[in-house]
Design a protein around this motif. Structure first.
Motif, mmCIF file in Angstrom:
data_model
loop_
_atom_site.group_PDB
_atom_site.id
_atom_site.type_symbol
_atom_site.label_atom_id
_atom_site.label_comp_id
_atom_site.label_asym_id
_atom_site.label_seq_id
_atom_site.Cartn_x
_atom_site.Cartn_y
_atom_site.Cartn_z
ATOM 1 N N GLU A 188 0.821 -1.208 0.000
ATOM 2 C CA GLU A 188 0.000 0.000 0.000
ATOM 3 C C GLU A 188 0.857 1.261 0.000
ATOM 4 O O GLU A 188 0.533 2.244 -0.675
ATOM 5 N N ASP A 189 1.980 1.236 0.741
ATOM 6 C CA ASP A 189 2.868 2.401 0.741
ATOM 7 C C ASP A 189 3.556 2.581 -0.602
ATOM 8 O O ASP A 189 3.750 3.711 -1.061
ATOM 9 N N VAL A 190 3.942 1.470 -1.235
ATOM 10 C CA VAL A 190 4.572 1.551 -2.556
ATOM 11 C C VAL A 190 3.609 2.162 -3.557
ATOM 12 O O VAL A 190 3.951 3.086 -4.310
ATOM 13 N N ALA A 191 2.397 1.665 -3.591
ATOM 14 C CA ALA A 191 1.404 2.172 -4.528
ATOM 15 C C ALA A 191 1.019 3.602 -4.204
ATOM 16 O O ALA A 191 0.886 4.449 -5.103
ATOM 17 N N GLY A 192 0.836 3.904 -2.918
ATOM 18 C CA GLY A 192 0.451 5.258 -2.540
ATOM 19 C C GLY A 192 1.522 6.278 -2.869
ATOM 20 O O GLY A 192 1.215 7.382 -3.348
ATOM 21 N N PHE A 193 2.801 5.934 -2.617
ATOM 22 C CA PHE A 193 3.890 6.851 -2.944
ATOM 23 C C PHE A 193 3.962 7.080 -4.445
ATOM 24 O O PHE A 193 4.148 8.215 -4.910
ATOM 25 N N THR A 194 3.834 6.018 -5.229
ATOM 26 C CA THR A 194 3.892 6.147 -6.688
ATOM 27 C C THR A 194 2.791 7.072 -7.195
ATOM 28 O O THR A 194 3.039 7.965 -8.018
ATOM 29 N N ALA A 195 1.555 6.855 -6.727
ATOM 30 C CA ALA A 195 0.438 7.701 -7.163
ATOM 31 C C ALA A 195 0.635 9.151 -6.707
ATOM 32 O O ALA A 195 0.293 10.095 -7.435
ATOM 33 N N TYR A 196 1.221 9.339 -5.516
ATOM 34 C CA TYR A 196 1.411 10.691 -4.995
ATOM 35 C C TYR A 196 2.392 11.487 -5.848
ATOM 36 O O TYR A 196 2.116 12.628 -6.243
ATOM 37 N N VAL A 197 3.560 10.911 -6.141
ATOM 38 C CA VAL A 197 4.562 11.671 -6.899
ATOM 39 C C VAL A 197 4.124 11.873 -8.347
ATOM 40 O O VAL A 197 4.446 12.895 -8.959
ATOM 41 N N LEU A 198 3.388 10.926 -8.906
ATOM 42 C CA LEU A 198 2.943 11.060 -10.295
ATOM 43 C C LEU A 198 1.918 12.170 -10.463
ATOM 44 O O LEU A 198 1.805 12.768 -11.535
ATOM 45 N N THR A 199 1.172 12.446 -9.424
ATOM 46 C CA THR A 199 0.107 13.444 -9.527
ATOM 47 C C THR A 199 0.435 14.753 -8.833
ATOM 48 O O THR A 199 -0.362 15.691 -8.903
ATOM 49 N N ASN A 200 1.589 14.854 -8.179
ATOM 50 C CA ASN A 200 1.926 16.074 -7.461
ATOM 51 C C ASN A 200 3.227 16.722 -7.895
ATOM 52 O O ASN A 200 3.481 17.870 -7.542
ATOM 53 N N PHE A 201 4.059 16.000 -8.631
ATOM 54 C CA PHE A 201 5.323 16.571 -9.055
ATOM 55 C C PHE A 201 5.289 16.905 -10.544
ATOM 56 O O PHE A 201 4.539 16.297 -11.323
ATOM 57 N N HIS A 202 6.118 17.864 -10.902
ATOM 58 C CA HIS A 202 6.203 18.287 -12.308
ATOM 59 C C HIS A 202 6.776 17.147 -13.141
ATOM 60 O O HIS A 202 7.658 16.407 -12.688
ATOM 61 N N SER A 227 14.054 8.930 -0.173
ATOM 62 C CA SER A 227 12.932 9.584 -0.854
ATOM 63 C C SER A 227 11.669 9.626 -0.008
ATOM 64 O O SER A 227 10.646 10.153 -0.462
ATOM 65 N N ASN A 228 11.713 9.079 1.194
ATOM 66 C CA ASN A 228 10.518 9.081 2.048
ATOM 67 C C ASN A 228 10.005 10.486 2.320
ATOM 68 O O ASN A 228 8.800 10.723 2.409
ATOM 69 N N GLN A 229 10.932 11.428 2.451
ATOM 70 C CA GLN A 229 10.549 12.789 2.818
ATOM 71 C C GLN A 229 9.728 13.486 1.734
ATOM 72 O O GLN A 229 9.089 14.504 2.006
ATOM 73 N N LEU A 230 9.738 12.944 0.532
ATOM 74 C CA LEU A 230 8.956 13.578 -0.535
ATOM 75 C C LEU A 230 7.459 13.452 -0.278
ATOM 76 O O LEU A 230 6.682 14.293 -0.721
ATOM 77 N N TRP A 231 7.061 12.390 0.402
ATOM 78 C CA TRP A 231 5.645 12.204 0.734
ATOM 79 C C TRP A 231 5.447 12.761 2.141
ATOM 80 O O TRP A 231 5.482 12.040 3.129
ATOM 81 N N GLU A 232 5.270 14.032 2.209
ATOM 82 C CA GLU A 232 5.198 14.725 3.487
ATOM 83 C C GLU A 232 3.941 14.327 4.257
ATOM 84 O O GLU A 232 2.891 14.057 3.675
ATOM 85 N N SER A 233 4.064 14.302 5.540
ATOM 86 C CA SER A 233 2.982 13.995 6.493
ATOM 87 C C SER A 233 2.483 12.555 6.390
ATOM 88 O O SER A 233 1.434 12.241 6.949
ATOM 89 N N HIS A 234 3.210 11.691 5.663
ATOM 90 C CA HIS A 234 2.788 10.289 5.572
ATOM 91 C C HIS A 234 3.543 9.452 6.606
ATOM 92 O O HIS A 234 4.735 9.639 6.825
ATOM 93 N N ARG A 235 2.848 8.543 7.254
ATOM 94 C CA ARG A 235 3.465 7.633 8.208
ATOM 95 C C ARG A 235 3.614 6.269 7.551
ATOM 96 O O ARG A 235 2.638 5.646 7.141
#
Length: 786
Positions: free
Chosen positions: A680-694, A768-776
């Motif tokens: 779930e963390d792998v998938a969530g991180f992937t979706a987060y960076v794909l939709t929030n980063f340039h 790269s964990n710090q890129l997904w801010e506020s995530h535990r």
């Protein structure tokens, strides 16, 4: 010219010449008669002559005319001689005179190093991948390279690979979003290709292979027309005779030079290929002449491989060769005297002359080193021969005598310790390019550029000249070649990169490195892989998440363990999701579209992606489904205009790996830490960076995330299980279980592992964990308790 009167002791005036060292009278008016005896020059009158010169001008600055000028004509001649003498006393004039008086010496041209510094390469449109013909691998290593149309026309590049294939690529400059022009792939050899050479009209291609043969391929017909067989070991180099398109020569690891004539009749094989034998052979071309007639010992010495061949422009019927043993270069006379009536054998060519001194023994070490490649000078470097040595130096030879000149080109980061590095001179004869291995603290090889246009004016040995370093490819940079306005280099990472001079883009990269250097590779003096640069930017937080969905259309391929969590994570960001599946699916959440395709059918995948206007393709294939279709999916995505492709690499790092799981040498006792991250963390991180980063921040990058670092022993204790050591692990239907565990126990299970260096890299696990801010991030215990 009028002769001097017989009564005058003055010397006869010389005829006009272009030489500086001429009598002073040559610079005067040639119609002047010899002055009379009472007005001949006297050294005591020099100062008076200067004063008389002043009287030739009136007080108001106008020049006197008439009788006064005629009366003082002898003074003008004497004053001219005086001025010439004073000019010679000028230091600048003395230097100029001393330079111009040396035969063959010319004025030094300005340096063009600034042009070499402006070479850039697009990470999108200037990178060509060598596709593997083996389904078990995606890319193959390019080993040889040659560009034709160096003086006009469409630049076409022929690349020989370690699988014996030839890739014919069109390298015309294109926009980043333009697709690659169609390429042609030919199977010429059954093993590695070590050299590729176009003939003079770019219709035939000579390739040297590890199968002991040289193949001549007709590019227009896409067939091998000649097979040249005469070597007993790998053929290393080839050269076409510039004066006759039917003649060429080859050199091999057997120490032999073979000369071939395509007009000679040969035999045909089953594939209608003409098999030819050499018309002339030079066995042991670089062997020591003193040991040729000696009795052989029980242990046969290794032959001195022929590494490079050249047809010199100075003189005809000659051939220049180098070897792997030392830096001695030889010149062969290919002319054959007429045979006698009783003679049936053809005598080998005569070695007219060779280098008297080995330049590789003149440095810090007296040990002889071989020459990797030779290049013949042209234009401003005409009359020179450049030789790349295994001592990581470029030596310069006089083409007329082959004696080394006191000139060396090198670089502090240049390493050419193998015989795979390339050497190439630009068509203008001004720039020299070399390949290089990776340094001891880096996995990247480099290409080095030198301005050699002023080589003939240098008089002292040059060590560690300030060249320009091009670094952007993984592994050793081997073959290298120039086009008219570009440079191509191939590396062990399976890519061929084209570099072009572009001062505007170079300045933009220098002014805005965070924006432009991600899209372009530029000359550098330090380690600068662009995935590392982007990671440094992220780590220093110079680029923040933009907070908006730059990509809005996604396609997920495969049915691996990460597929469903990936789909749910993408849907939470309210984007369009397309599922490409090879079989009907009924377990998918609502809100997704499904298209059934064959993973090996590029056309159907291409059509589906175009129809749904997909921007990002995410592969979730796993080992159970076989990862080989991923290559075809990537090709279809590229053809459909997909902007980003994510390969199925969500676990252990593979970038820079050169061995497979079965090549593990070291084993530990299940105590080596590894990275564990929930699906779930792998998938969530992937979706987060794909939709929030340039989008620029997501190209050619590896994210290193980690939920928790733990050893297999610690995981077993959380499960309440013990550790049992066995000789062979039960597979339970998964044959990779044992090799994966062994790989993890060497340290490869950490996301901070660098497979190329075999140790933890600069980017640590979880950086790269710090890129997904506020995530535990979930721990191993939390995942096991679910």
């Amino acid at each position: 010219m009028l002769p001097s009167p017989a009564s005058s002791p003055q010397q006869v005036l010389y005829e006009r010449t272009n030489c500086i060292n001429t009598p002073v009278q040559q610079r005067l008016n040639f119609c002047l008669p010899t002055p009379p005896a009472d007005k001949r020059h006297d050294s005591t009158r020099t100062e008076q002559s200067r004063k008389r010169k002043l009287s030739l001008f009136s007080d108001d600055g106008r020049h006197n005319t008439g009788a006064q000028r005629d009366a003082d004509s002898d003074v003008e001649m004497e004053d001219a001689r005086y001025l010439l003498q004073t000019r010679r006393r000028n230091p600048l004039q003395r230097v100029t005179r001393s330079v111009m008086s040396i035969p063959g010496r010319k004025r030094e041209d300005p340096s063009t190093r600034a042009i070499l510094q402006s070479f850039v390469s697009s990470n999108r449109s200037d990178v060509y991948k060598c596709q593997s013909i083996d389904d078990s691998a995606y890319l193959t290593t390019p080993c040889a390279l040659r560009v034709d149309a160096k003086r006009g026309g469409t630049p076409t590049m022929a690349v020989g690979t370690e699988q014996g294939t030839i890739e014919i690529l069109k390298t015309t400059r294109r926009k980043d979003w333009d697709p690659e022009l169609p390429r042609t792939t030919l199977q010429a050899h059954g093993s590695s290709i070590f050299d590729v050479k176009w003939n003079s009209d770019d219709t035939l291609l000579a390739t040297c292979g590890g199968d002991h043969s040289t193949r001549i391929t007709c590019v227009a017909r896409e067939t091998v027309v000649y097979s040249l067989r005469g070597h007993t070991r790998t053929v290393k180099c080839a050269a076409w005779d510039p004066s006759n398109g039917n003649l060429l020569s080859t050199g091999g690891r057997d120490g032999q030079i073979c000369l071939w004539d395509l007009r000679v009749a040969g035999t045909k094989d089953k594939e209608d290929t003409t098999i030819l034998s050499p018309v002339i052979s030079i066995p042991g071309a670089h062997e020591d002449s003193l040991s040729i007639g000696k009795r052989r010992s029980k242990k046969t010495p290794t032959p001195r491989s022929i590494t490079s061949l050249l047809y010199p422009e100075v003189g005809t019927y000659g051939l220049i060769s180098s070897c792997s043993f030392d830096g001695i270069v030889k010149h062969w006379d290919l002319r054959q005297p007429s045979k006698g009536r009783k003679s049936t054998k053809t005598k080998p060519p005569t070695n007219l002359y060779s280098s008297e001194i080995d330049p590789t023994t003149l440095g810090e070490s007296s040990r002889a080193r071989g020459i990797v490649r030779l290049e013949l000078g042209t234009g401003p470097t005409f009359g020179l021969v450049f030789g790349l040595g295994v001592d990581s130096k470029v030596h310069v030879y006089d083409a007329m005598t082959l004696n080394p000149l006191p000139i060396i080109y090198s670089h502090q980061n240049m390493q050419t310790n193998s015989f795979h590095a390339g050497l190439s001179l630009s068509p203008c004869g001004r720039w020299l390019a070399t390949g290089s291995e990776a340094g001891p603290s880096s996995t990247q090889g480099s290409a080095f550029l030198f301005d050699v246009g002023t080589t003939t004016t240098r008089a002292s040995r040059v060590h560690l000249q300030e060249g320009v370093q091009l670094t952007s490819q993984q592994g050793e940079v081997g073959a290298i070649d120039w086009a008219e306005d570009a440079l191509a280099s191939c590396a062990d990472d399976g890519t061929v990169r084209v570099w072009r001079p572009d001062i505007d883009i170079y300045r933009e990269c220098m002014e805005k490195p965070e924006d432009r250097r991600i899209s372009y590779a530029t000359p550098s003096e330090r380690r600068c892989t662009y995935d590392v640069i982007r990671s440094e930017i992220f780590r220093r937080k110079r680029i923040k998440p933009v907070g908006m969905a730059n990509y809005s259309s996604f396609a997920v391929v495969g049915a691996g363990y990460v597929e469903l969590p990936m789909i749910r994570a993408l849907l939470r960001h309210k984007v369009s999701v397309l599922i490409l599946s090879h079989s009907p699916r009924h377990d998918l959440p609502e809100g997704v579209s499904t298209v059934q395709v064959n993973y090996t059918d590029i056309a159907s995948i291409n059509h589906a992606l175009r129809e749904h206007r997909v921007e990002v393709v995410i592969s979730t294939l796993d080992a159970a489904e076989s990862l080989s279709p991923q290559n075809w999916i990537a090709e279809a995505s590229k053809g459909a205009g997909v902007k980003l492709f994510l390969p199925s690499e969500f676990s252990m790092p593979t970038v820079g790996a050169t061995v497979n799981f079965l090549a593990i040498k070291d084993k530990s006792t299940s105590n080596t830490p590894a990275s564990f991250t929930s699906v779930e963390d792998v998938a969530g991180f992937t979706a987060y960076v794909l939709t929030n980063f340039h989008p620029v921040q997501l190209e050619y990058i590896t994210f290193r995330i980690q939920g928790q670092s733990a050893s297999l022993t610690e995981v077993a204790s959380l499960l309440g299980m013990g550790i049992e050591h066995v000789e062979e692990m039960p597979s339970h239907g998964f044959s990779l279980a044992q090799p994966i565990q062994e790989y993890m126990e060497t340290g490869g299970g950490s996301t901070g592992w660098n497979p190329g260096e075999g140790r933890e890299g600069e980017e640590k696990a979880g950086s790269s964990n710090q890129l997904w801010e506020s995530h535990r991030w979930k721990s191993v215990r939390e995942v096991l308790q679910k």
